[in-house]
Design an enzyme around this catalytic site. Structure first.
Site, short mmCIF file in Angstrom:
data_model
loop_
_atom_site.label_atom_id
_atom_site.label_comp_id
_atom_site.label_asym_id
_atom_site.label_seq_id
_atom_site.Cartn_x
_atom_site.Cartn_y
_atom_site.Cartn_z
N ARG A 172 6.13 -6.63 -11.50
CA ARG A 172 6.14 -8.04 -11.89
C ARG A 172 5.58 -8.87 -10.74
NH1 ARG A 172 10.59 -10.78 -9.95
NH2 ARG A 172 11.65 -9.48 -8.44
N ARG A 176 6.94 -19.11 -10.53
CA ARG A 176 8.03 -20.09 -10.54
C ARG A 176 7.50 -21.43 -11.03
NH1 ARG A 176 10.30 -19.89 -4.74
NH2 ARG A 176 11.22 -17.85 -5.10
N ARG A 249 -0.19 3.98 4.85
CA ARG A 249 -1.15 2.98 5.30
C ARG A 249 -0.72 2.58 6.70
NH1 ARG A 249 -6.02 2.05 4.20
NH2 ARG A 249 -6.03 -0.23 4.17
N ARG A 280 -3.16 -11.00 7.48
CA ARG A 280 -2.23 -12.07 7.85
C ARG A 280 -2.43 -12.50 9.30
NH1 ARG A 280 3.80 -10.38 5.97
NH2 ARG A 280 3.49 -8.50 7.19
N GLU A 300 -3.10 -9.31 11.77
CA GLU A 300 -2.69 -8.01 11.21
C GLU A 300 -3.81 -7.41 10.36
OE1 GLU A 300 1.37 -8.24 9.71
OE2 GLU A 300 0.79 -6.90 8.08
N TYR A 348 9.88 2.67 1.37
CA TYR A 348 9.89 1.35 1.98
C TYR A 348 11.27 0.74 1.82
CZ TYR A 348 9.06 -3.33 3.45
OH TYR A 348 9.17 -4.52 4.13
N ASP A 350 13.62 -2.59 2.98
CA ASP A 350 13.80 -3.83 3.73
C ASP A 350 14.91 -3.60 4.74
OD1 ASP A 350 11.91 -5.73 2.95
OD2 ASP A 350 12.96 -6.14 1.08
P1 FDA Z 1 11.79 2.53 12.23
O1 FDA Z 1 10.40 2.98 12.01
O2 FDA Z 1 12.00 1.11 12.60
O3 FDA Z 1 12.46 3.43 13.34
C1 FDA Z 1 12.20 4.81 13.48
C2 FDA Z 1 12.14 5.12 14.95
O4 FDA Z 1 12.07 6.54 15.12
C3 FDA Z 1 10.93 4.53 15.65
O5 FDA Z 1 11.34 3.80 16.77
C4 FDA Z 1 10.12 5.75 16.04
O6 FDA Z 1 9.39 5.57 17.25
C5 FDA Z 1 11.19 6.80 16.19
N1 FDA Z 1 10.70 8.17 16.04
C6 FDA Z 1 9.91 8.66 15.05
N2 FDA Z 1 9.64 9.95 15.26
C7 FDA Z 1 10.27 10.31 16.41
C8 FDA Z 1 10.33 11.51 17.15
N3 FDA Z 1 9.67 12.60 16.76
N4 FDA Z 1 11.08 11.55 18.28
C9 FDA Z 1 11.73 10.42 18.71
N5 FDA Z 1 11.67 9.25 18.04
C10 FDA Z 1 10.96 9.18 16.92
N6 FDA Z 1 11.99 -5.73 6.29
C11 FDA Z 1 12.59 -6.91 5.98
O7 FDA Z 1 13.74 -6.92 5.55
N7 FDA Z 1 11.92 -8.09 6.15
C12 FDA Z 1 10.64 -8.16 6.62
O8 FDA Z 1 10.07 -9.25 6.75
C13 FDA Z 1 10.00 -6.92 6.95
N8 FDA Z 1 8.73 -6.91 7.44
C14 FDA Z 1 8.10 -5.72 7.68
C15 FDA Z 1 6.77 -5.74 8.14
C16 FDA Z 1 6.10 -4.53 8.37
C17 FDA Z 1 4.67 -4.57 8.84
C18 FDA Z 1 6.77 -3.30 8.13
C19 FDA Z 1 6.03 -2.00 8.33
C20 FDA Z 1 8.09 -3.28 7.71
C21 FDA Z 1 8.76 -4.49 7.49
N9 FDA Z 1 10.10 -4.50 7.09
C22 FDA Z 1 10.71 -5.70 6.77
C23 FDA Z 1 10.88 -3.24 6.97
C24 FDA Z 1 11.64 -2.89 8.28
O9 FDA Z 1 10.71 -2.71 9.32
C25 FDA Z 1 12.44 -1.60 8.04
O10 FDA Z 1 13.46 -1.84 7.10
C26 FDA Z 1 13.12 -1.02 9.30
O11 FDA Z 1 12.38 -1.17 10.46
C27 FDA Z 1 13.40 0.46 9.07
O12 FDA Z 1 14.11 1.00 10.17
P2 FDA Z 1 14.09 2.57 10.44
O13 FDA Z 1 15.07 2.82 11.52
O14 FDA Z 1 14.23 3.30 9.17
O15 FDA Z 1 12.59 2.89 10.91
#
Ligand code: FDA
Length: 370
Positions: A172, A176, A249, A280, A300, A348, A350
């Site tokens: 969707r 608004r 991506r 952006r 970005e 994905y 949030d």
């Molecule tokens: P995250 O990727 O943050 O953490 C994983 C960690 O594991 C990283 O630090 C990585 O380096 C580490 N790691 C990976 N492999 C490893 C290895 N082999 N050894 C050691 N460490 C390792 N959400 C929202 O609510 N509002 C928003 O506005 C946004 N905006 C947004 C923008 C963009 C560009 C993205 C990509 C995402 C968002 N998000 C968001 C989502 C948000 O980023 C997301 O919910 C959290 O960061 C997820 O946290 P995680 O801990 O799952 O992953």
């Protein structure tokens, strides 16, 4: 019994919330992080007195009161309301699609007039069974909004033509019929005053954390250090890509300091024209209403992903979901490893969902042990 109860791989929100909660409940936990800082993608860094969201704009929003209360234990959130603006070939439009957008696009001043145009464009397109994202979008919002505000942005974001993208990507498109530029429908939203890194610092306070430490560089050692591993890295990498690579991506961020107090007048500006290579620009000071003579703006660029690059958005199409199912089957049989977070689950999330998922896991773990 090994040296630690838990090894948490990754200091993003998922890993940090988990580590904090089990540590509070008397478990011995160690966190390893391959980057040289904590926080994962919510990491913010102070540059020119401004908290810069180094891995893309992060706006906290949720409808879940429990999660809203939880995050406030670690930070004070301001009352920031996300109201992005879109730029298309020199024309500015308010987002999400609302009466301001329709006035800017067609000069209409009432909901009746706006609905009439959208309905007539939907009718004209005459799409009964949308076969791709393009048809899906036109059938939801009509041709003008699709062509000016959806098409170019989406094609840059995914690196594919809308006519080649599956229709399910957009179920969707919120429309608004009020003059309301608030992007999110959630009850609660805000930005932590002082940045996100402070939240993660508080979560990890008193917990052993090893930075610049990649799990895969010394997998054998790390697999023997704790009774259980909470793995928030890439699930396909954990299994040595035995069923192939999951597709992502990627993004490239360019951060620039400008010697003026206000660059674009808004935190988020979207570029919906396909000929502009970025999607952006983010002017971080507007998130926190910081008054300072300089400003920091991040551009970005969406990028293709390949091994070794930062993985940002999972491509949850059928091909990748099929591969994921095979990894999930392997994961289910690994009793001492739990996969969590956006890379561990290839999903994905949030921020509020990441926290919710992590807290659910904490509850499960602590109750299992009793
Ligand atoms: P995250 O990727 O943050 O953490 C994983 C960690 O594991 C990283 O630090 C990585 O380096 C580490 N790691 C990976 N492999 C490893 C290895 N082999 N050894 C050691 N460490 C390792 N959400 C929202 O609510 N509002 C928003 O506005 C946004 N905006 C947004 C923008 C963009 C560009 C993205 C990509 C995402 C968002 N998000 C968001 C989502 C948000 O980023 C997301 O919910 C959290 O960061 C997820 O946290 P995680 O801990 O799952 O992953």
């Amino acid at each position: 019994m090994l040296e630690y109860d838990y090894l948490v791989v990754g200091s993003g929100l998922f890993g940090s919330v988990f580590a904090h909660e089990v540590n509070k409940n008397g478990k011995k936990v160690i966190v390893i992080e391959k980057r040289d800082h904590i926080g994962g993608n919510v990491y913010t860094e102070e540059i020119s007195k401004i908290n810069v969201h180094k891995y893309g704009a992060h706006i906290f929003h949720t409808d879940n009161k429990d999660i809203w209360d939880y995050i406030q234990k670690f930070a004070e959130l301001n009352r920031y309301t996300n109201s992005p603006v879109a730029l298309f070939k020199g024309e500015l439009y308010n987002l999400p699609f609302n009466m301001n957008t329709f006035y800017q696009m067609w000069g209409v001043k009432t909901p009746v007039e706006a609905k009439k145009i959208i309905e007539s464009q939907k009718k004209e397109a005459n799409i009964k069974d949308p076969k791709n994202l393009e048809e899906q979008a036109i059938s939801l919002v009509g041709k003008d909004i699709y062509e000016k505000l959806v098409k170019g942005y989406t094609e840059k974001q995914w690196g594919k033509k809308c006519s080649e993208l599956p229709s399910f990507i957009i179920k969707r498109l919120p429309v608004r019929f009020t003059f309301d530029n608030n992007y999110f429908n959630d009850k609660y939203q805000g930005i932590p005053i002082g940045g996100y890194t402070k939240i993660v610092e508080k979560l990890l306070d008193g917990i052993e954390v090893k930075l610049s430490t990649d799990f895969f560089k010394d997998k054998e050692k790390w697999e023997k250090i704790a009774d259980k591993i909470i793995f928030t890295g890439m699930i396909d990498q954990y299994f040595d890509y035995c069923f192939g690579e999951l597709e992502y991506r990627s993004l490239k961020f360019e951060h620039k300091i400008h010697d003026i107090p206000n660059y674009q007048g808004n935190a988020v500006l979207n570029y919906t024209d396909k000929d502009v290579p970025y999607t952006r620009t983010i002017e971080h000071k507007h998130f926190e209403g910081i008054k300072y003579e300089k400003t920091v703006v991040t551009t970005e660029y969406p990028m293709p992903w390949k091994k070794g690059k930062e993985a940002y958005y999972p491509v949850n199409d059928e091909k990748n979901m099929e591969i994921l199912r095979k990894y999930e089957e392997l994961a289910e049989n690994k009793e001492n490893v739990i996969f969590g977070g956006r890379l561990g689950r290839y999903k994905y999330y949030d921020m509020w969902e990441t926290i919710e998922e992590s807290l659910k896991l904490v509850e499960k773990e602590l109750n299992n042990k009793k």
